[in-house]
Design a protein around this motif. Structure first.
Motif: not given
Length: 333
Positions: A306-316, A318-331
């Protein structure tokens, strides 16, 4: 104004009409027999799919799963080549054309398409089904023996789905080499079994040797970090079950998960995922565990809390086979 019907919905509707007039028990028996007999190399005298009844039953049973698996692989590939779309497509061993529907679902518009297969009844039925989709009405359905002697015309994209398992090792090698020589991009899909993964890795090595770069699922074109015999790389696609699926498998769920392995490689510039989620994420209280294939040619586990904020929401999400991190989090940090 009605929303446009997607290729997936159009395909489901077309397949639903295939079994009209064919008793459900006969259709189920045909599928069971075909699944049991679909082994080894492509037959030399006649294909296993003998007539329209065989092909209709098998297409209604297998096309949705093949479509979803290939579409999943193509979507991952498309993410790695933003802005690119194939101007032409050759589907090798395409049968009734599931991969052509998947390409159409991934990139809009019509393009010259050729489906190569040895089973004339499959090609005929594929042509019939494709008439339901404007982008596929001009597909060329060509009877060809799939093997070492196959010639593939120059094209932007070659797909080879659920074919390598039917070929001998020399024919597999020759087919992959021919695809690599003919196309700007090659996407190969096999069953998500240890043997299917082994065939994909064999093909991956040949594509790299031919000068192509891996675009997906791997974040690199180096050696696969998975130790042969200890594990295998595969993914899963959700497939809506038809009544025929439920008859054959005796299941009650409205869906099933198609396991598949794949490789997508290209001669054009590619931007592979930074990492790839290679197992179902484990969601626990306040944290998500992600098993990843990393760009440094290693496998790793990432814990996102949870301390990772929005990244935690993205992880929840995330699905099997997805790219990580999501494109909107890479920068972002």
């Amino acid at each position: 104004m009605n929303a446009p019907v997607s290729p997936a919905e159009t395909l489901r509707t077309a397949l639903a009409t295939l079994l009209d007039g064919l008793p459900p028990r006969q259709a189920a028996q045909a599928v069971e027999r075909l699944i049991a007999s679909y082994r080894g190399a492509t037959p030399t005298d006649s294909p296993i799919l003998r007539d329209r009844a065989d092909v209709a039953a098998y297409a209604a049973y297998r096309m949705p799963a093949t479509f979803e698996a290939v579409r999943s692989a193509l979507e991952a590939f498309a993410d790695a080549v933003p802005g690119w779309a194939p101007g032409s497509h050759v589907d090798v061993g395409g049968g009734t054309g599931a991969a052509t529907w998947a390409v159409s679902a991934t990139w809009d518009g019509a393009r010259p398409v050729t489906v190569l297969d040895w089973a004339e009844p499959a090609l005929a039925l594929g042509r019939e089904i494709a008439a339901a989709h404007p982008a596929l009405r001009d597909v060329r359905w060509q009877r060809s023996r799939i093997g070492a002697a196959l010639t593939i015309e120059s094209t932007d994209l070659v797909t080879v789905s659920y074919v390598l398992n039917e070929l001998t090792a020399p024919d597999r090698a020759a087919l992959v080499d021919a695809a690599a020589a003919a196309a700007q991009a090659v996407v190969i899909v096999e069953p998500g079994t240890p043997d299917g993964y082994a065939r994909v890795i064999e093909a991956r090595d040949r594509l790299i040797a031919a000068g192509l770069q891996v675009a997906a699922p791997c974040p690199h074109s180096a050696a696969c970090p998975i130790v042969p015999g200890e594990d295998w790389c595969h993914f899963s696609a959700r497939v809506s079950r038809s009544s025929l699926h439920r008859q054959v498998k005796g299941g009650s769920l409205a869906y099933e998960d198609e396991k598949f392995a794949y490789v997508a490689a290209a001669r054009l510039p590619v931007a592979p995922a930074p990492s790839r989620v290679i197992r179902r994420p484990q969601i626990r209280k306040g944290q998500v565990l992600l098993d990843l294939c990393e760009p440094d040619e290693k496998l790793g586990r990432r814990t996102v809390t949870k301390r990772h904020g929005d990244l935690y929401k993205a992880a929840r999400d995330a699905d099997w086979g997805d790219a990580w991190p999501p494109a909107d989090r890479r920068d972002r940090p």
